[in-house]
Design a protein around this motif. Structure first.
Motif, PDB file in Angstrom:
ATOM      1  N   VAL A 106      23.556  -1.652  43.421  1.00  0.00           N
ATOM      2  CA  VAL A 106      22.455  -2.129  44.260  1.00  0.00           C
ATOM      3  C   VAL A 106      22.975  -2.917  45.458  1.00  0.00           C
ATOM      4  CG1 VAL A 106      20.309  -3.475  44.257  1.00  0.00           C
ATOM      5  CG2 VAL A 106      21.046  -2.288  42.171  1.00  0.00           C
ATOM      6  N   LEU A 107      24.064  -3.674  45.237  1.00  0.00           N
ATOM      7  CA  LEU A 107      24.609  -4.527  46.306  1.00  0.00           C
ATOM      8  C   LEU A 107      26.067  -4.135  46.541  1.00  0.00           C
ATOM      9  CD1 LEU A 107      23.312  -7.933  44.878  1.00  0.00           C
ATOM     10  CD2 LEU A 107      22.279  -6.662  46.768  1.00  0.00           C
ATOM     11  N   PRO A 108      26.291  -2.914  47.136  1.00  0.00           N
ATOM     12  CA  PRO A 108      27.661  -2.383  47.184  1.00  0.00           C
ATOM     13  C   PRO A 108      28.616  -3.266  47.982  1.00  0.00           C
ATOM     14  CG  PRO A 108      26.149  -0.990  48.444  1.00  0.00           C
ATOM     15  CD  PRO A 108      25.307  -2.014  47.756  1.00  0.00           C
ATOM     16  N   GLU A 109      28.111  -4.083  48.878  1.00  0.00           N
ATOM     17  CA  GLU A 109      29.011  -4.920  49.690  1.00  0.00           C
ATOM     18  C   GLU A 109      29.442  -6.188  48.952  1.00  0.00           C
ATOM     19  OE1 GLU A 109      25.929  -4.423  49.881  1.00  0.00           O
ATOM     20  OE2 GLU A 109      24.799  -6.088  50.730  1.00  0.00           O
ATOM     21  N   ALA A 110      28.901  -6.435  47.739  1.00  0.00           N
ATOM     22  CA  ALA A 110      29.283  -7.646  46.989  1.00  0.00           C
ATOM     23  C   ALA A 110      30.762  -7.621  46.641  1.00  0.00           C
ATOM     24  CB  ALA A 110      28.452  -7.758  45.714  1.00  0.00           C
ATOM     25  N   LEU A 111      31.371  -8.806  46.489  1.00  0.00           N
ATOM     26  CA  LEU A 111      32.774  -8.911  46.101  1.00  0.00           C
ATOM     27  C   LEU A 111      32.847  -9.110  44.596  1.00  0.00           C
ATOM     28  CD1 LEU A 111      35.627 -10.822  47.682  1.00  0.00           C
ATOM     29  CD2 LEU A 111      34.892 -11.506  45.378  1.00  0.00           C
ATOM     30  N   TYR A 112      33.766  -8.350  43.927  1.00  0.00           N
ATOM     31  CA  TYR A 112      33.917  -8.495  42.472  1.00  0.00           C
ATOM     32  C   TYR A 112      35.352  -8.870  42.128  1.00  0.00           C
ATOM     33  CZ  TYR A 112      34.041  -7.413  37.478  1.00  0.00           C
ATOM     34  OH  TYR A 112      34.199  -7.501  36.119  1.00  0.00           O
ATOM     35  N   GLU A 113      35.536  -9.949  41.431  1.00  0.00           N
ATOM     36  CA  GLU A 113      36.854 -10.377  40.942  1.00  0.00           C
ATOM     37  C   GLU A 113      36.910 -10.156  39.445  1.00  0.00           C
ATOM     38  OE1 GLU A 113      40.161 -12.425  42.876  1.00  0.00           O
ATOM     39  OE2 GLU A 113      39.595 -12.712  40.758  1.00  0.00           O
ATOM     40  N   PRO A 114      37.549  -9.074  38.970  1.00  0.00           N
ATOM     41  CA  PRO A 114      37.494  -8.773  37.524  1.00  0.00           C
ATOM     42  C   PRO A 114      38.120  -9.866  36.667  1.00  0.00           C
ATOM     43  CG  PRO A 114      38.531  -6.965  38.764  1.00  0.00           C
ATOM     44  CD  PRO A 114      38.306  -8.073  39.729  1.00  0.00           C
ATOM     45  N   GLU A 115      39.233 -10.460  37.112  1.00  0.00           N
ATOM     46  CA  GLU A 115      39.878 -11.466  36.269  1.00  0.00           C
ATOM     47  C   GLU A 115      38.915 -12.630  35.989  1.00  0.00           C
ATOM     48  OE1 GLU A 115      43.395 -13.511  37.817  1.00  0.00           O
ATOM     49  OE2 GLU A 115      44.163 -13.524  35.767  1.00  0.00           O
ATOM     50  N   ALA A 116      38.194 -13.049  37.039  1.00  0.00           N
ATOM     51  CA  ALA A 116      37.257 -14.163  36.887  1.00  0.00           C
ATOM     52  C   ALA A 116      35.876 -13.689  36.431  1.00  0.00           C
ATOM     53  CB  ALA A 116      37.131 -14.920  38.203  1.00  0.00           C
ATOM     54  N   ARG A 117      35.707 -12.385  36.321  1.00  0.00           N
ATOM     55  CA  ARG A 117      34.411 -11.786  35.962  1.00  0.00           C
ATOM     56  C   ARG A 117      33.275 -12.282  36.867  1.00  0.00           C
ATOM     57  NH1 ARG A 117      33.269 -12.508  29.853  1.00  0.00           N
ATOM     58  NH2 ARG A 117      34.234 -14.529  30.192  1.00  0.00           N
ATOM     59  N   LEU A 118      33.569 -12.422  38.151  1.00  0.00           N
ATOM     60  CA  LEU A 118      32.614 -13.010  39.089  1.00  0.00           C
ATOM     61  C   LEU A 118      32.268 -12.041  40.213  1.00  0.00           C
ATOM     62  CD1 LEU A 118      31.739 -16.158  39.137  1.00  0.00           C
ATOM     63  CD2 LEU A 118      32.993 -16.189  41.294  1.00  0.00           C
ATOM     64  N   LEU A 119      30.970 -11.967  40.542  1.00  0.00           N
ATOM     65  CA  LEU A 119      30.521 -11.240  41.728  1.00  0.00           C
ATOM     66  C   LEU A 119      29.918 -12.249  42.712  1.00  0.00           C
ATOM     67  CD1 LEU A 119      28.709  -8.622  39.640  1.00  0.00           C
ATOM     68  CD2 LEU A 119      29.969  -7.851  41.650  1.00  0.00           C
ATOM     69  N   ALA A 120      30.185 -12.027  43.998  1.00  0.00           N
ATOM     70  CA  ALA A 120      29.582 -12.883  45.017  1.00  0.00           C
ATOM     71  C   ALA A 120      28.868 -12.003  46.031  1.00  0.00           C
ATOM     72  CB  ALA A 120      30.652 -13.721  45.697  1.00  0.00           C
ATOM     73  N   TRP A 121      27.665 -12.377  46.383  1.00  0.00           N
ATOM     74  CA  TRP A 121      26.899 -11.628  47.400  1.00  0.00           C
ATOM     75  C   TRP A 121      26.103 -12.593  48.225  1.00  0.00           C
ATOM     76  CZ3 TRP A 121      21.678 -11.029  48.579  1.00  0.00           C
ATOM     77  CH2 TRP A 121      21.384 -10.002  49.488  1.00  0.00           C
ATOM     78  N   PRO A 122      26.186 -12.558  49.541  1.00  0.00           N
ATOM     79  CA  PRO A 122      27.093 -11.731  50.337  1.00  0.00           C
ATOM     80  C   PRO A 122      28.546 -12.099  50.055  1.00  0.00           C
ATOM     81  CG  PRO A 122      25.490 -12.941  51.718  1.00  0.00           C
ATOM     82  CD  PRO A 122      25.336 -13.430  50.334  1.00  0.00           C
TER      83      PRO A 122
END
Ligand SMILES: Nc1ncnc2c1ncn2[C@@H]1O[C@H](COP(=O)(O)O)[C@@H](O)[C@H]1O
Ligand SMILES: Nc1ncnc2c1ncn2[C@@H]1O[C@H](COP(=O)(O)O)[C@@H](O)[C@H]1O
Ligand SMILES: Nc1ncnc2c1ncn2[C@@H]1O[C@H](COP(=O)(O)O)[C@@H](O)[C@H]1O
Ligand SMILES: Nc1ncnc2c1ncn2[C@@H]1O[C@H](COP(=O)(O)O)[C@@H](O)[C@H]1O
Ligand SMILES: [Mg+2]
Ligand SMILES: [Mg+2]
Ligand SMILES: [Mg+2]
Ligand SMILES: [Mg+2]
Ligand SMILES: [Mg+2]
Ligand SMILES: [Mg+2]
Ligand SMILES: [Mg+2]
Ligand SMILES: [Mg+2]
Lengths: 223, 223, 223, 223, 223, 223, 223, 223
Positions: free
Chosen positions: D67-83
């Motif tokens: 849904v929010l393809p421009e979001a940033l995903y950090e797998p190690e931290a299991r964190l998504l940030a949007w924008p």
């Protein structure tokens, strides 16, 4: 009889049995002391294995002293020793370090136990990790030990810090000093069991006797 | 970097740092192994402090072996050693005894650790207290030890029984063997901390590495 | 009324109800004792089911003795029995063994309960596992029992050791003797529940009454 | 609807709501992401409060990224940030220190959270107390911080050591790294709550998000 | 000596050491107070770092006051301060809010600690969540704070509610107020650690000193 | 002020605030009682919401009675009511049943609370499950209730048995009656939470007030 | 070898050792089964003590059956018996009752153990206290038993109810059936230990083997 | 048979038995469903008591649906109802409120249970205390209820807040939503038991069925 002292222990293990006074009535302690005295009547001091009475409050100590008036009583450590003179020291040095002033009774119980089991001892007080320069300033003393007993309540972090600095084994004694989430020493106990520095063996909460005993065994000369 | 190995530990303590593999990714372990290899490239075997990798499952072991193919891997103990040859033994004997067959992985981890830290070792298996003649039949072996590691799950009663028979210090390792009210080793841990025979130092549940390390220190020759 | 005694219990179960005194006021205990006395006034001794009052401190015992002056009071066991004479013994022998002197009050409560429920009893004191020869020296007594109550605090290891030596059922009673990580008997309780020797049934911490009751049932002659 | 996002939080508190992904289905997360996207459609980047999605495994992250393809995903931290772009930093420096390599995922979650709430950050890795020279070598970095997040598992001793060295507040994050008596982070948690050095505020086990959030608040410029 | 005061702490951290009185004997406290007095004899007030004596009951307070008669003693907070005058306030406002009247002793300990470490303070009493209008009516006060200490026992829900309303960091202090399943503050502690509003740092149960100290650090002006 | 009574509660909820006396000093209780008296001076009895003071020992009760001499005090239930007359009953019947005589204080607290909140009540005593015929003999009384409070310590099994026999909701109140592994009511609490008969709502250990309050709400006539 | 079977147990106790399969690898079980087979090769069936393999999942059972193909395997009870035929029954009847259908595997393990140790058995299923008429309808069966095993999860209330109805000893087996605050059987365990009806001996959670073993001992004919 | 359904429960209590599917095998559930179907074959819908199957995962649900294909299955709530149509509603409104989206499965289980026991229901989602305006905005709905079920994980603070706002009884259902020191719902459970607002009855963690059942009983019309 109300007690069957393990008189064979000194022969079997090299260290005599200790009498745990908590939960025994003064009358029972008098009876145990009498049996002990009668057994060793007339024997020269050298062959009588020293007996310790642990966790003895004033009332229980008085009961023992009635029967064995020459025994030594250390109220802070709640410890009685009979006969009163410690043996000639042998083996390596046992250093006992404690994190705060409130840990002193347990530290003293450990120190006296080790001394009565035949080791030289040295006490290092109030060197908790909140002011790290204090323990770092005593590293030379720590490194001169054959076994180190570290006593701490609250966060219980001191044994791990000490173990990381030396090659000798560390015997960790958690204390019930603290409140709230210290849960009467449980927090310190868990910290010590999870020490990220290896070389730490843990005994029961407030068990200065056990800590001093184990350290004396570690620092003994091997046959 | 993702890791700051404590290379100074061998100098400071006499025993090198070990790498705890649980919770590290294979990629991280490869990086650590590479750093280690690069540091010791070209040095003769004698001066390289032996490094242990503990709690390494097959996948993590493979990652380390990719970089250090000559390392030794013991799957039962989940232990890797690099370089693979243990040092020439010195000091006293370390006996490792375990209560049941299911405690073997932890007992082997303890034994191998002690051997890689430079001690001679002997393993005594399946001598739990439900059939007391088994441990009583091994008292001579126990009495020949400078340090004894006792590994037990379920009721955790074996270390106290052993400590009551010998003069050497006992390092008690509770295991998570059991079910229900064993609470993954908590019952055995508490038993050991409350041992009515003094001379028992306890390490974390399933901590064969810590048990072997402490025993190796105890059985070391004093400087 | 403040109490509804289960007078039917002796008929239904073969054993009369006991009155748990802890948490009852002396006034309430006087009322209960009066009801009991009035109910059995004029009946010959043989048909009055013996009533036990458990965990009665001096103050509560005095309240009961005011109303039932002929009752027997054992302060160490905190037990009152009315009428005071135990029944003629039947069934097999109940042996009660305890690990240390401090466990005596609970052991005595168990022994007296079993005797007032109609069994012959024998008491074995201070035979903890720290000096194993003590319990091994009493194996003949243990093997003569139809049921064995084993009472222990601290590490709670004795019941498992006993169970491994005999064919009779063992009733294990953990005590709150100990300190620190004994957690008021929790450590001993868990040890007993995890006994690696089968044949151990556990009752509540310090529950000498329950231990003696169960042993008396086990050692009863079957109808 | 299945969710009522607290859109008012940014106005009320100055920090936007975060979405806790654990325990939400991918379908629910898609719905939440869609609601968020639709609400901010057409608004310029500056006025959109940054939303974090925490504890998002790969599957949940994929649902949000659909849904929010421009979001940033950090797998190690299991964190998504949007924008995806963090705000321009303000306030003081947040230092995040962790005891071991295995604590990195939680440390990274804390660091990223602080950065996305508007602070400059610096990460210090693998400086546990078993080799004390490591943290002592970073005291200058620690002293340059306005707030310090200290992440540790096992014995959890590092936050207390750090707090004893600096004047800035320490936010302690226990991790579940360890085994046995670490009880999934409970041991580290208790250590931190009992820190003998004052100045330590504790958050939930493995709660890197909460640790970074609190540090960002502490290091914020006061209005 | 029995104590090694961390005199360096004021230089290193900006805040002097406090003396934890619980578990110290009156004699030990007299000795510590004497050492303190002798060290600062003749120095003008301005350069003497203020020392707090925490958790001092009447008997322990009397021992300190014998040596330092000009010290201030607040019995409700069990706190002694010497010298008695707090420093000139600097930094932001510390608001201390407590859920019930029974939490007042801990709240006052927090407030006085923050004031003696140099902050302005304001106390908000009896604003628990059972009557939500009470805390909602004080939102302006809460929003004027640079740091908020929230003290609560029983359900411990107030810190989370406050954190959800403000941008300042919340320091949560659980108290042992309650009974039964409050488990002496454990329930409140867990609630606070699991607060669904971020921005809550937790200290030990009943640790007003620690809560006030951390809040004073947070509300300090940055160098 | 030291207290902010929630005077609005009677309007908002239909039931007035109660004052929890444990942990408040007699002086604080005098102040609260004075505020209450002053607020309602001159108002006719009918419009004064009845206030309960709970968990008041003799000393605290005396403090309240000094200011409100006409208040009623029930020492067994540790409850004060002011004004002393309960309201005219409305709604359904609240039956309070307790397992043993030792549970009476908590049962009476529940009964009085329900009566002062406006319900008719009936008390059923000493009907524990060890003699099942006792509770089975009272099924008619139980079935006449609109809400049943069941109070039990030790095994806590009575509420589940009652719930299986009736259609009315059961409010379960665990008590701290018991010893050893009752862990001060924890065992009874867990039993009640795991009741295999649905229809049981549990309140805190020894919380007679809470149990009576909830039952009074359940048995109220709906607006 | 990896195992030291206690072959002496049958002679010493009258009951042979059982092999605990959980935590043993299939290879280890094959080795143990082989040793057993080789030991009894050629002996007539009558003199071979029956060996049970407990807690054997399908994979471990297959390993044993490879070596001892004539052994009997009951998957629900996870039990193997070799030789497969139970002995000719002697002694009194063992009744096994369970509260719910989900407790069946543990109940069956208890029943089979008792039968293989030489007792007649009868199984009573799904008679939990939520519908009391079910257990009351089976009182005649219960009263015909020499020992009763009662298996229950969740609230664990059934053993106390049964004990209150009969004169035979009750062996209580808590199960891990339940969720949430059942804490994997802990709630049921505590209920049973706190049973207000005396005559209940408790074994470990899910320990059908131990429950059946103890019941078989109780119901044995006395020598 | 493997199950003895309590068919009498509907007559005795007014609500039929539910089948707890966790821990039953699909084969056992097929057998139970068959018994149920056979019993009601040919009876008109009105007289068949509705049966619920709780905690049924997809595999167990399929087993039941094979036998009772017309049953309704709600996967999110893991609930089956047979016959599928809920009864005509009577009594007061049951409102079910949950703190977060992750609590929805439990909230839905509660709602459906109440509806199938004959109540009107309304669901209020994601109104946790971190954004207090959300629950305050729904006070009218809450005040229209005869019973309110409040479902929350993590800090578990919502039920206390709701209880403080309304006169209707609150049934609190803690959930296992959270991590770390939430200890699988224990933190929320303790919060609810210690609610400082009276009027909260607590059921087991994740026990939506029990919460809905109790609320339905409370909201029922009294006979
Ligand atoms: N302070 C102590 N802590 C732990 N164990 C002790 C202590 N003092 C004595 N013991 C041991 O406790 C055992 C039981 O003591 P007793 O109750 O005197 O028979 C003895 O074998 C002692 O070695
Ligand atoms: N009330 C308190 N709670 C927690 N820690 C404290 C308290 N009072 C003093 N401390 C800290 O406890 C440490 C040890 O205290 P002491 O035993 O006096 O050496 C000191 O470094 C203090 O900063
Ligand atoms: N299911 C079981 N639960 C508890 N103890 C068992 C069980 N099965 C066997 N045991 C006992 O556990 C002890 C240790 O078994 P092992 O690990 O096979 O040496 C033996 O003495 C058995 O009697
Ligand atoms: N989800 C549930 N949680 C708690 N109790 C339940 C649940 N479902 C059914 N029960 C009750 O659990 C009892 C035992 O269930 P069963 O094992 O099916 O005989 C029944 O009396 C049900 O009323
Ligand atoms: Mg100090
Ligand atoms: Mg074996
Ligand atoms: Mg003894
Ligand atoms: Mg590292
Ligand atoms: Mg108030
Ligand atoms: Mg009674
Ligand atoms: Mg059933
Ligand atoms: Mg939400």
């Amino acid at each position: 009889g109300i007690a069957v002292l393990d008189h064979d222990r000194a022969r079997r293990r090299g260290y005599p049995e200790a009498v745990f006074c908590e939960g025994k009535s003064p009358a029972q302690l008098r009876a145990i002391a009498t049996a002990l005295r009668d057994r060793h009547r007339g024997e020269p001091d050298a062959v009588v294995p020293r007996t310790l009475f642990t966790r003895a409050d004033e009332e229980r100590a008085a009961a023992v002293l009635e029967v064995l008036p020459e025994a030594l009583y250390e109220p802070e450590a709640r410890l009685l020793a009979w006969p009163p003179a410690p043996p000639e020291p042998s083996g390596g040095l046992v250093v006992v370090a404690c994190a705060g002033t409130s840990d002193l009774p347990v530290a003293r119980e450990a120190e006296l136990t080790a001394r009565y089991l035949g080791r030289r001892t040295e006490l290092v007080v109030d060197v908790g990790i909140a002011g790290l320069h204090r323990i770092l300033g005593r590293v030379d003393t720590l490194r001169s030990a054959a076994a180190i007993v570290v006593v701490a309540g609250m966060d219980g972090a001191l044994p791990g810090v000490v173990a990381g600095l030396v090659s000798a084994p560390v015997v960790a004694v958690p204390t019930s000093v603290g409140y709230g989430a210290s849960f009467d020493g449980l927090a310190a106990l868990l910290t010590m069991l999870n020490s990220c520095a290896p070389g730490v063996g843990v005994v029961n909460i407030d068990n200065g006797y056990g800590g001093g005993h184990l350290a004396a065994q570690i620092a003994a000369d091997r046959a």
